[in-house]
Design a protein around this motif. Sequence first.
Motif, PDB file in Angstrom:
ATOM      1  N   GLU A 168      -4.841   1.887   5.550  1.00 42.89           N
ATOM      2  CA  GLU A 168      -5.019   3.213   4.985  1.00 42.89           C
ATOM      3  C   GLU A 168      -5.234   4.252   6.093  1.00 42.89           C
ATOM      4  O   GLU A 168      -5.645   3.941   7.207  1.00 42.89           O
ATOM      5  CB  GLU A 168      -6.201   3.226   4.016  1.00 42.89           C
ATOM      6  N   HIS A 215      -3.125  -1.205  -4.750  1.00 42.94           N
ATOM      7  CA  HIS A 215      -2.110  -1.903  -3.955  1.00 42.94           C
ATOM      8  C   HIS A 215      -1.683  -3.210  -4.622  1.00 42.94           C
ATOM      9  O   HIS A 215      -0.495  -3.567  -4.598  1.00 42.94           O
ATOM     10  CB  HIS A 215      -2.636  -2.166  -2.548  1.00 42.94           C
ATOM     11  N   GLY A 217      -1.044   4.480   5.655  1.00 37.83           N
ATOM     12  CA  GLY A 217      -0.874   4.851   4.259  1.00 37.83           C
ATOM     13  C   GLY A 217      -0.711   6.317   3.934  1.00 37.83           C
ATOM     14  O   GLY A 217      -1.445   6.849   3.088  1.00 37.83           O
ATOM     15  N   ILE A 221      -8.745   1.272  -4.218  1.00 40.03           N
ATOM     16  CA  ILE A 221      -7.520   1.303  -3.414  1.00 40.03           C
ATOM     17  C   ILE A 221      -6.880  -0.078  -3.374  1.00 40.03           C
ATOM     18  O   ILE A 221      -5.666  -0.225  -3.551  1.00 40.03           O
ATOM     19  CB  ILE A 221      -7.825   1.804  -1.991  1.00 40.03           C
ATOM     20  N   GLY A 230      -7.659  -1.717   2.769  1.00 37.72           N
ATOM     21  CA  GLY A 230      -8.110  -0.504   2.104  1.00 37.72           C
ATOM     22  C   GLY A 230      -9.617  -0.413   2.155  1.00 37.72           C
ATOM     23  O   GLY A 230     -10.297  -0.651   1.151  1.00 37.72           O
TER      24      GLY A 230
END
Length: 354
Positions: free
Chosen positions: A99, A20, A126, A16, A76
């Motif tokens: 997230e 990003h 997110g 993740i 994340g």
Amino acid sequence: MTNKTWNVGIIGLGAIGASHMNHLAKITNTKVAAICDVNANAVEQVGDRLNLPPEKRYSDFQAIIADSEIDFIISGVSNKFHFDILKLAIEYGKPIFSEKPFTRTMEEADELVSLYEKNPIPCMIGFSYRYRPCFQYVKQLVTNGTLGRIRHIAAHYLQEENAPMFNKEYTWRFNKAMAGSGILADIGSHMVDAARFFVGEFTQVSGMMSTFTDRRMDKRTGEYAQVDVDDFTGFQCVLEGGVMGSFYTHKNAIGTRNQFDVTLFGDLGTVRISVERPNEVHLTLRAGENLQLTETVIHLDEKSVKPMLQDFVDYLEQRKSTSVPTIMDGYRNQQVLQAIIDSSEDGVTRSLSF
């Protein structure tokens, strides 16, 4: 503020976090200025790739949040740490992208919102599917009244990776203390956000949850570990305006990859979208004296939709932002998740009021 370069701190250097960072690379006035992870090797490798000085390579998320040279944080990490990181961000007044899900429990969610109300910060949760072209287009259809009054929203979110044949190993996602809930928090929360995005708040919800595979191999111990979260969640609901909703999600669906499909039924027409085809909208309408049926597949340009992190930067710069899922969107989402869990445990429909 338009000439500012935003120094970004990344917490969590897994898949993740890497995603990003790839998206940030496309935003010209941002740069990754610090990183944080408990995995020292990951910090070293990513730090070397980004040419970060040693003092910007953190193992403690409090330290990176407290860093006065970092303008905003992207987090994340596993669900267990969402509360602690968001709490620190609020305390330090640090803008943050976190997230989903918002938290593991309503107790955590309530405490965060109480702190936020005393010291509000810019925050994005997110719920990334809001930024798919098909989602944005359908939002406009609903807003413009093209479908007429919405009567029913239906959605399913299916994957196959947890099916027994794949022998998926035990991870934190199968542990209630770490994750809060299983498939509901993982991908079911996206369905809840889609319903809120297209229709509005939930007013009633009735849920059912099940665990298909109750033991999985933990490679760290070499033994089977008990799964204490849901593999399947289904729920029916009533949303604002009396809109009915029906939803189900699991990762035991052989042959699916990332099948998140949403259908809205209105008095004038029906619209269907699928995340696997993010640039398509299937629109069915009846109109005219003879109520003639027209079925259209609308093809969209993905460049027409602002990327999620660009929208967050615009939000920070007080420019026009489109669909930012804020801390309150995270909180409302968590309220619905908890109502689904509570209803599944005792079979009683839960009412929600906002």
